[in-house]
Design a protein around this motif. Structure first.
Motif, PDB file in Angstrom:
ATOM      1  N   GLN A 185     -17.213 -35.071   6.477  1.00 27.33           N
ATOM      2  CA  GLN A 185     -16.054 -35.516   5.701  1.00 27.33           C
ATOM      3  C   GLN A 185     -15.718 -34.573   4.563  1.00 27.33           C
ATOM      4  O   GLN A 185     -14.599 -34.601   4.030  1.00 27.33           O
ATOM      5  CB  GLN A 185     -16.321 -36.905   5.135  1.00 27.33           C
ATOM      6  N   TYR A 186     -16.668 -33.705   4.205  1.00 25.12           N
ATOM      7  CA  TYR A 186     -16.431 -32.769   3.118  1.00 25.12           C
ATOM      8  C   TYR A 186     -16.092 -31.363   3.599  1.00 25.12           C
ATOM      9  O   TYR A 186     -15.846 -30.467   2.782  1.00 25.12           O
ATOM     10  CB  TYR A 186     -17.684 -32.705   2.222  1.00 25.12           C
ATOM     11  N   GLY A 191     -31.665 -36.290  -0.053  1.00 26.09           N
ATOM     12  CA  GLY A 191     -31.834 -36.906   1.261  1.00 26.09           C
ATOM     13  C   GLY A 191     -31.201 -38.280   1.302  1.00 26.09           C
ATOM     14  O   GLY A 191     -30.818 -38.842   0.277  1.00 26.09           O
ATOM     15  N   GLY A 192     -31.099 -38.828   2.498  1.00 22.77           N
ATOM     16  CA  GLY A 192     -30.590 -40.186   2.643  1.00 22.77           C
ATOM     17  C   GLY A 192     -29.102 -40.306   2.845  1.00 22.77           C
ATOM     18  O   GLY A 192     -28.565 -41.417   2.834  1.00 22.77           O
ATOM     19  N   GLU A 193     -28.395 -39.152   2.978  1.00 21.63           N
ATOM     20  CA  GLU A 193     -26.948 -39.160   3.186  1.00 21.63           C
ATOM     21  C   GLU A 193     -26.231 -40.044   2.153  1.00 21.63           C
ATOM     22  O   GLU A 193     -26.293 -39.780   0.978  1.00 21.63           O
ATOM     23  CB  GLU A 193     -26.612 -39.607   4.630  1.00 21.63           C
ATOM     24  N   GLU A 194     -25.616 -41.151   2.597  1.00 19.61           N
ATOM     25  CA  GLU A 194     -24.855 -41.986   1.653  1.00 19.61           C
ATOM     26  C   GLU A 194     -25.732 -42.658   0.610  1.00 19.61           C
ATOM     27  O   GLU A 194     -25.241 -43.118  -0.427  1.00 19.61           O
ATOM     28  CB  GLU A 194     -24.033 -43.044   2.406  1.00 19.61           C
ATOM     29  N   ALA A 195     -27.033 -42.718   0.835  1.00 16.09           N
ATOM     30  CA  ALA A 195     -27.946 -43.323  -0.135  1.00 16.09           C
ATOM     31  C   ALA A 195     -28.403 -42.334  -1.206  1.00 16.09           C
ATOM     32  O   ALA A 195     -29.119 -42.712  -2.132  1.00 16.09           O
ATOM     33  CB  ALA A 195     -29.171 -43.891   0.579  1.00 16.09           C
ATOM     34  N   PRO A 219     -19.494 -34.770  -3.662  1.00 18.74           N
ATOM     35  CA  PRO A 219     -18.157 -35.359  -3.803  1.00 18.74           C
ATOM     36  C   PRO A 219     -17.425 -34.872  -5.052  1.00 18.74           C
ATOM     37  O   PRO A 219     -16.189 -34.759  -5.040  1.00 18.74           O
ATOM     38  CB  PRO A 219     -18.424 -36.865  -3.858  1.00 18.74           C
ATOM     39  N   ALA A 220     -18.162 -34.556  -6.113  1.00 16.58           N
ATOM     40  CA  ALA A 220     -17.512 -34.046  -7.333  1.00 16.58           C
ATOM     41  C   ALA A 220     -16.908 -32.672  -7.086  1.00 16.58           C
ATOM     42  O   ALA A 220     -15.767 -32.394  -7.505  1.00 16.58           O
ATOM     43  CB  ALA A 220     -18.526 -33.990  -8.470  1.00 16.58           C
ATOM     44  N   MET A 221     -17.625 -31.792  -6.407  1.00 14.71           N
ATOM     45  CA  MET A 221     -17.092 -30.465  -6.100  1.00 14.71           C
ATOM     46  C   MET A 221     -15.956 -30.558  -5.096  1.00 14.71           C
ATOM     47  O   MET A 221     -14.950 -29.836  -5.196  1.00 14.71           O
ATOM     48  CB  MET A 221     -18.214 -29.562  -5.577  1.00 14.71           C
ATOM     49  N   HIS A 222     -16.097 -31.434  -4.123  1.00 16.43           N
ATOM     50  CA  HIS A 222     -15.043 -31.621  -3.121  1.00 16.43           C
ATOM     51  C   HIS A 222     -13.753 -32.094  -3.792  1.00 16.43           C
ATOM     52  O   HIS A 222     -12.654 -31.599  -3.472  1.00 16.43           O
ATOM     53  CB  HIS A 222     -15.514 -32.634  -2.079  1.00 16.43           C
ATOM     54  N   VAL A 247     -27.772 -33.727  -5.385  1.00 14.50           N
ATOM     55  CA  VAL A 247     -27.009 -33.308  -4.213  1.00 14.50           C
ATOM     56  C   VAL A 247     -25.990 -34.373  -3.820  1.00 14.50           C
ATOM     57  O   VAL A 247     -24.828 -34.068  -3.543  1.00 14.50           O
ATOM     58  CB  VAL A 247     -27.948 -32.976  -3.038  1.00 14.50           C
ATOM     59  N   GLY A 248     -26.423 -35.626  -3.813  1.00 13.21           N
ATOM     60  CA  GLY A 248     -25.525 -36.706  -3.438  1.00 13.21           C
ATOM     61  C   GLY A 248     -24.370 -36.900  -4.400  1.00 13.21           C
ATOM     62  O   GLY A 248     -23.288 -37.352  -4.001  1.00 13.21           O
TER      63      GLY A 248
END
Length: 297
Positions: free
Chosen positions: A293-294, A153-157, A167-170, A162-163
């Protein structure tokens, strides 16, 4: 009723700051660490007016297990020192204290983890969190302590799995990779919105003592990553390959249990279980515009 949420800009804190105003007649003050450093006793006491006769929701912590292992002094200052200051703040405000506990106070030796199981932390982070629990229980007879499953949860936070994995998979997809390995450690991926909403319900009901709280269902990290692939529309681009958790653990500074599933018996027995299935909440979470963005058009 007044609520003061420490760590208000963090993953769990921002869920409380967003959901608490929905309670009729409530106000919330949820400063981030830049506005209120829980290590500063004077600043914490000065904030007592924001929780007068209400609740101190003490979310602030150093939640990075590896970071705690690398810098134990800072970890102790933030986690234990900050909790001592939160206790003093609650006393000064005549407020009750809510403490979100981590499932990582347990070693996962027995599953599901019973609510009366004595914590046996595997890493410094869990040791410090358990020390804080004992401090709070010694200080207050009516504190509310909720042991929570691992959350997103928390999007950019979002600094948890998950957070970090999205970006690693992307990035792997952008490099032209079609396979991505993820460990098979088992947990209960739970949305911070559900945790905050359910916890606020307990506070409204005047609950005290210890509870466990987790999503419905369980998943390995690999299963969760595969569901993220579906949710973000990557199914024709990336395949998740599970690997044994021990292969991942070899690169970790702080040990974690290979399987950790909370029983949540008291929550269900008292009919306060407002949690949902982890897949449904993950898909709801990933529909947030932040994750556009992903996605690939």
């Amino acid at each position: 009723m007044q609520f003061l949420v420490t760590g208000g800009a963090g993953m769990l804190g921002r869920a409380f700051s967003r959901l608490t105003p929905q309670l009729s007649g409530s106000t919330v003050y949820a400063p981030g660490k830049g506005e209120l450093d829980v290590r500063d006793p004077n600043a914490m006491l000065a904030a007592a007016r924001h929780a007068q006769d209400g609740w101190v929701v003490h979310c602030a912590a150093m939640v990075n297990v590896e970071g705690c292992a690398r810098d134990p002094d800072t970890a102790r200052d933030i986690i234990v020192g900050g909790t001592k200051n939160a206790i003093a703040l609650a006393r000064a405000a005549n407020a009750r204290l809510f403490y979100p506990q981590s499932f990582l106070v347990h070693d996962g030796r027995e599953n599901p983890i019973a609510e009366d199981e004595v914590p046996r932390p595997l890493a410094l982070y869990g040791e410090l969190k358990y020390e804080c629990q004992r401090l709070i229980e010694d200080a207050f007879g009516d504190a509310l302590i909720v042991t929570m499953a691992g959350f997103f949860g928390g999007e950019e936070a979002d600094k948890n799995f998950v957070g970090r994995i999205i970006p690693a998979m992307h990035a792997a997809i952008l490099r032209g990779e079609t396979r991505f390995t993820v460990g098979d450690r088992v947990w209960q991926p739970t949305w911070t919105d559900d945790l905050a909403f359910n916890s606020l319900h307990l506070m409204q009901q005047g609950c005290s003592g210890r509870y466990q709280m987790a999503c419905h269902g369980e998943a390995s990290f690999a299963e969760l990553a595969a569901e993220i692939v579906l949710a973000l529309g990557w199914a024709n681009r990336l395949t998740i390959e599970p690997v044994n958790a021990s292969a991942v653990a070899a690169n970790e500074l702080g040990r974690r249990p290979d399987r950790a599933v909370l029983s949540c018996e008291r929550l269900r027995a008292e009919r306060f279980d407002l949690q949902r299935d982890w897949r449904a909440t993950l898909h709801a979470y990933l529909r947030h515009p932040f994750f556009n963005q992903y996605r690939f058009v």
